[in-house]
Design an enzyme around this catalytic site. Structure first.
Site, PDB file in Angstrom:
ATOM      1  N   GLY A 148      81.629  26.036 -50.314  1.00 57.54           N
ATOM      2  CA  GLY A 148      82.888  25.353 -50.086  1.00 57.54           C
ATOM      3  C   GLY A 148      84.024  26.087 -50.774  1.00 57.54           C
ATOM      4  N   CYS A 149      85.244  25.765 -50.382  1.00 55.61           N
ATOM      5  CA  CYS A 149      86.406  26.469 -50.920  1.00 55.61           C
ATOM      6  C   CYS A 149      86.629  26.136 -52.395  1.00 55.61           C
ATOM      7  CB  CYS A 149      87.652  26.154 -50.095  1.00 55.61           C
ATOM      8  SG  CYS A 149      87.925  24.395 -49.795  1.00 55.61           S
ATOM      9  N   TYR A 150      86.650  24.836 -52.719  1.00 57.55           N
ATOM     10  CA  TYR A 150      86.807  24.472 -54.128  1.00 57.55           C
ATOM     11  C   TYR A 150      85.677  25.064 -54.980  1.00 57.55           C
ATOM     12  CZ  TYR A 150      90.407  20.895 -53.040  1.00 57.55           C
ATOM     13  OH  TYR A 150      91.542  20.232 -52.656  1.00 57.55           O
TER      14      TYR A 150
END
Lengths: 344, 344, 344, 344
Positions: A148-150
């Site tokens: 995921g990006c986070y």
């Protein structure tokens, strides 16, 4: 020549994959699926791709994929990739999933946070696709769960400190994301008039990326590591900044910490550790696959403050996916990914 | 390998030149000048360039330039390039000037709008560096006057209609530019808090780009052509949209006009004529060297409405300059310029 | 105390009406309708109204309205206000419609552009609610068609020139609007990630506001007046700038034109004619009911350039509606509307 | 009628004071000083004030102030207000300083962080002007040190928890501010092209507002309280969001904490405690004097997460200053401050 398919090609991560792969010399885009634009060419749906990609969009057909592709990028809603993974693998097609289906070591955690009809991953073996941490396993993986990006911003920012054992296993992650992270489908909260001139927290201490972050940090730390994770919607299109607060186990100078970070990332093309007292900005990595990391210490509380930035659609999604593909197919890891950040 | 110098490397067009040239395989950046950052490395001034360019910045020294460069990009305030042009030319160094010094056929017009201490160009022969119009002359030019950002969007949008003689010689150009067009120096009017949530006209009917536009349109038209030019400061960083209103000389269908445009640009890599009833947006060319053109007719008044978009820092400045360099040095014209627009 | 109802209270113009009326001393909000938030309080749907309005939202019920309201603001999709107008009027409830239902003198034009099931307005007499032009008729009107946002900026900018007969009856209107003008419902084109860093034309020469503008200009001019109207979506939340190009009938100085404008608006609280060589910006009227007008002449072509700005949600919608209400009920016209523009 | 002077009238907080006071019925603006616009009218410098304030700007003259004003708002660089305070006080003119000169109990801390030529405050008695905490002392104060923007958001968000003794005395404050907080003078870092599409931390763990926050928290807590304070520059004009992480001393339910907050602020007009699981956004207080507070608990680490938002120019500066003036002159505290937030 690697033959590539992209499932969910008209979402933002799909379009970003095409932007990147259009300039990748070892790749041919062979298959694009889309639910809504069946029969259209992608360059007619997205004018930004005019002249770069005239592949037609189709409804997802697994047999066509198997026939035409060596690897598939899945940019689909949660659960879809899981339905096709066995068919792909048994046909020798490798899968890089940009969704959450294959990010978890423990299926139960996946099921708890995303829901699922089955109870396990079956026989599918998976690798968490963060190259700077799991490069070796990625090489031979059939299925990669693209982070995921986070989590990408958080894990890259914390890995050297955790691995070297200088911080405690309780970390506060205050993240700020651009609106493109919320995806391509029209929702009230993502409208221009609502996001502009506004910053706001959401899903505080209950965002789905929290267990993913904790899984990876715990492996780095070799102990159960917990985070408080607060994502914020920020009035910009791209970019994630994670500001992280870590209690230091003992007195250690900023110079020593800086040295730990430089050493950890010394062979990494995509991670830049900034000089002491330099802080990163999301604009400095805009449109690129870079992660910039800044470091500071609050002496009074002996707290390490790590600030890391990425472009959520590149290093936080499609760029990282291509980086994984390069590794899986023995291509130079940075190939096709040398886009210089767009500034200003 | 073309050896390149950039004068005024730390302004926005300078940084953009470095962004582009960093990925250009036939080019070596040998010399960077800067008034304010003497002795620093450019990648330490602009973090976006970290890992791409570790050339040191120097105060402009003409002898060093002559020794180390085959071609120089000048991104300097008005008048500076003129001071060094003879020395460069006589030493065989070619010059691509991103300022206005060499854009005019008639020195008097230059002097009227920009001021100058001398009265003529001397023996310097110059070419107006819009490749789609003046490609042949550019090939052998020693000095290229790289077009202004507004003129590029306007001339590309109008050339087919003017050349084919279907419109009258009086045109209204309503242009909207992002704030980066105002340059890198801090000014009240370019502050975030003043520009955000605001659009405003400026220099109405008296902007310096007006005579430049008129010069080139008149050559296309073979008659004295006049424009009303209204630039607007728009709350975005990059991009120019020019909406242009042209009285048609006689009835002609949108299909025929469309065909004229497609034909005119059929061999051009960087100009895309959109389908009938498609309109361009600046975002679709963000960070790229493309120009997109849309066409519409107001039947009642028999007016052709041309809408053209570019990225002001790429096709409107540094990208076009590199395109000119490619032509001058016999390199493939699109080399180093295949950046796909960043969307979203 | 005027008892007020707002139909469609949760759209942007509805919320803006509540923002304004909350500080209006002569008004009581008695009734709010909403399709989607039935049973909720408006301040719980929009936190910006916390502490200002605890009225509950209901599904539209005509009997309740008639019982509790003296005047109703309708912020509904096209056609809905027409369905209830007779019932309202016959019960003595006055109607200010923020939609297009009652803006046209000729029902056929309304039907052509908006569609309709009936063939005429029936017995309903209507007034076009632009106070600076039609103040006298508004006073006694039972039904006011509140002008569109683009038309308000255009008509106020052109009225003095048209009325005084100095310009020809063919005008180019190049308008730039903030995204809130596209309304509150989620659509792809209004998403933050798509609008940010982008300006684009839409509905070129065929926007629904064109016939409305032409109707009013023709009345001012006493001849058939035509416009080319190009709206642009601009990356900002609020604000409209209309840049307008008018051929002057004869030579006339900018000073004389300026004098005509000052004289025309000398008693108007909400219209400010800027000094010669001052140009307006949308930010200078942000959140307020003002219209600022700037003037310039292109001498070469003898063209008057009029630039007018408003906040599309205030003078372009809800503020103007309250201004109309004040006039209709004999209240001081500026009451409740003295919000100073928010700058920066 | 309170006669008011504003020193530094053309900075953003000066202009905001005029915006607010223009609609304040008990106030007359009598004196405006400005270094750069001597002789001009403020409405000609800021078009947003057209029609609201035609007072002329003068170079600061202390005798004129003393003669014409009952109270003076100083929006001056650090140290200037200190130079005039004795003359003002001895003449009976009260002072509300929007700078930092009078915010500190201990002159040494002021001197350490801001520099100063003297060694103490002399005989000037001062009150920290946060009305919700120090209302009683403000009433009779001759000199009020108006709080900084970050401190206002932090202290209001933490006061109930600290006062009730439920949290420990070590707090992490992660704040996000709009660009207007950086002031009105042109600086590279505040240019549109640099701020847009970028979020970045600055002055990490060493911002001048840190000691101010610690001073006030320690008084609330009756013990030495320390904060880690990380400010971030956010791409928006107005607004501050502070996300704060506080270790709870013992288990306590979110309902109980919510009740503590509601009770603490039950009589406060300008502070709204949101419902459980509601989070604040800066847009919901845009242009208003409100502070919205949201609450969440991370159960695993027993951490209270407080999120508070204000408009940095209103409750964080000029609005709060007017609130203080109202208290000092016995006027209803909310008078002139009932601007409803501008949404969207």
């Amino acid at each position: 020549m690697v033959r590539v398919g992209i499932l969910g090609a008209t979402g933002y991560t799909g379009v970003e994959l095409i932007r990147i792969l259009s300039n990748h010399e070892d790749v041919q885009i062979k298959y694009l699926s889309s639910q809504n634009f069946n029969g259209k060419k992608i360059e007619d749906v997205y004018h930004s791709l005019k002249g770069y990609c005239d592949v037609e969009l189709h409804e997802l057909n697994i047999d066509d994929i198997v026939e035409s592709c060596d690897v598939v990028f899945a940019a689909l809603p949660s659960g879809y990739a899981m339905n096709i993974v066995e068919k792909l693998c048994s046909s020798g097609v490798r899968l890089i999933d940009l969704g959450a289906d294959f990010r978890f070591d423990d299926f139960k955690i996946y099921k708890e946070w995303y829901g699922a009809s089955s109870d396990d991953y079956g026989s599918v073996s998976r690798v968490y696709g963060l190259p700077e941490i799991h490069r070796q396993e990625i090489k031979n993986a059939m299925v990669v769960g693209n982070p995921g990006c986070y989590p990408t911003s958080a894990i890259l920012g914390l890995a050297p400190a955790l691995k070297s054992g200088i911080i405690e296993n309780h970390i506060i992650i205050d993240s700020k994301s651009g609106v493109s992270g919320a995806g391509h489908s029209p929702k009230q909260g993502n409208m221009y008039a609502e996001c502009n001139e506004s910053i706001k927290p959401y899903n505080v201490a209950k965002h789905r990326h929290m267990p993913e972050i904790e899984q990876e940090l715990s492996k780095l730390n070799h102990e159960d590591t917990k985070v408080i994770f607060t994502p914020h919607l920020t009035p910009m299109t791209r970019g994630i900044l994670s500001t992280m607060y870590c209690r230091l186990k003992k007195d250690i100078s900023i110079e020593s910490i800086h040295e730990i970070y430089r050493e950890f990332y010394k062979d990494e093309y995509f991670v830049k550790v900034l000089d002491i007292s330099e802080y990163p900005s999301t604009k400095s990595v805009y449109g690129s696959n870079f992660c910039h990391i800044g470091l500071e210490i609050d002496r009074h509380s002996n707290t390490l403050i790590v600030m890391s930035v990425i472009d959520n659609l590149v290093k936080g999604a499609s760029g990282q996916a291509v980086q994984n593909m390069n590794i899986m197919f023995g291509i130079d890891e940075a190939k096709g990914l040398k886009m210089v950040p767009v500034f200003p």
